[in-house]
Design a protein around this motif. Structure first.
Motif, short mmCIF file in Angstrom:
data_model
loop_
_atom_site.label_atom_id
_atom_site.label_comp_id
_atom_site.label_asym_id
_atom_site.label_seq_id
_atom_site.Cartn_x
_atom_site.Cartn_y
_atom_site.Cartn_z
N GLU A 148 0.66 -1.82 -0.54
CA GLU A 148 0.04 -0.30 -0.39
C GLU A 148 1.08 0.67 0.10
O GLU A 148 0.44 2.17 -0.73
N TRP A 157 -6.14 2.92 -6.29
CA TRP A 157 -6.31 3.19 -4.64
C TRP A 157 -5.88 4.34 -4.79
O TRP A 157 -5.88 5.06 -3.66
N ARG A 214 -1.73 8.44 0.12
CA ARG A 214 -1.92 7.11 0.48
C ARG A 214 -0.84 6.37 1.50
O ARG A 214 -1.50 6.22 3.07
N TRP A 252 -0.67 6.00 5.62
CA TRP A 252 -0.85 4.99 6.06
C TRP A 252 -0.36 4.84 7.41
O TRP A 252 -0.09 3.78 8.30
#
Length: 316
Positions: free
Chosen positions: A255, A266, A272, A276
């Motif tokens: 990810e 995504w 992102r 995370w």
């Protein structure tokens, strides 16, 4: 109508660990409550955040991460200064070049690098080895000597190498990271072994091992939560603050590493990946983490903004 808030009454607290010297001191731990429940006890020290520095240029970090340190990745001193500019409370120097599969740097050279970094910044250091237990014992022994009296945090000590690292910390005035593999009993046992060598409990920081968001985070969370409850209910061998080495876990996940082009569904990789890391840190702060080692400066910024809110009084 008045509302009565049920409050837990804890009998003990987490030990306070002091890192650094004189004006460059960071304190962690000292809580007498579960995280951020200010109405039940005290949190005298806010969670501290370190940014990671390597003693060799990373070859497997994604561009979204390396771009934040453009121009300094081959110079640990300049890299450490950049981390301080970004607002890190501490610098975490990881001596990855000592690994036999990397440069197999000898302990004396590692100690020279550590001293150069320490002399260049005005924040305490966390100094990690390369992850090979025998080599780490040799390296950290020399590092402890080169930085004698500066009260830094050295690790990671395991059941295989804790004797050498503990002795070095005692002789040269440092604190130790006691690392165990996500097992509450092994965690406690290692703390007992280290204190039996007469290193004070308030010079130990627990590394229970953590995972990134989506990668075993629930189990890591439960171990940390049990550690905090153990401390508050009187278990002296679980009453040490917890360090979360989460940057190294987050930035190896798909990810965080997958580019926007590789996984367009995504969304933006930058948003992102940073989230995370931030959400991983937030979860572990709620579980009882006191010291966080992160990689991206924007993650540090967002996490710190969240902690600012959580540190506001909610006393009733």
């Amino acid at each position: 109508m008045a509302v009565t808030i049920a409050k837990e009454r804890w009998t003990n607290k987490v030990a306070e660990v002091v890192l650094g010297t004189e004006s460059n001191i960071v304190k962690i731990g000292g809580e007498s409550t579960l995280p951020f429940l200010h109405f039940e006890g005290e949190m005298p020290n806010r969670p501290a955040v370190a940014l990671e520095v390597w003693d060799m240029e990373p070859t497997n970090w994604p561009e979204i991460l390396t771009s934040a340190y453009a121009g300094v990745l081959n110079d640990p001193v300049a890299w450490a200064k950049k981390c301080v500019e970004y607002g890190a409370d501490l610098v975490c120097l990881t001596l990855v070049s000592a690994h036999p599969d990397n440069k197999n740097t000898n302990p004396e050279e590692c100690a020279q690098v550590a001293k150069a970094v320490a002399d260049a910044v005005n924040v305490p250091l966390i100094i990690l080895g390369c992850g090979v237990e025998e080599k780490d014992a040799q390296v950290l022994e020399k590092v402890a000597e080169a930085l004698s009296g500066r009260n830094f945090l050295l690790g990671c000590a395991t059941q295989e190498n804790y004797k050498t690292i503990t002795a070095a910390c005692m002789v040269h005035g440092h604190n130790i990271i006691a690392s165990s593999p996500l097992d509450i009993n092994l965690e406690k046992q290692l703390n007992i072994l280290i204190t039996e060598m007469n290193l004070a409990a308030n010079r130990i920081v627990i590394d229970p091992s953590v995972g990134a968001l989506g990668y075993g985070i629930e189990y890591a969370y439960s171990i940390m939560e049990r550690t905090r409850i153990g401390a508050l209910t009187g278990d002296k061998m679980m009453a040490m603050p917890v360090i979360c080495l989460l940057g190294q876990e987050v930035w190896k996940t798909k990810e965080a590493k997958s580019t926007t082009e590789e996984t367009p569904e995504w969304g933006s990789q930058e948003r992102r990946a940073i989230l995370w890391e931030v959400i991983t840190a937030v979860a572990f702060a709620q579980a009882g983490g006191s010291l966080f080692v992160m990689r991206h400066p924007e993650s540090l910024k967002q996490f710190r903004a969240h902690i600012d809110k959580l540190m506001q009084s909610n006393a009733y």
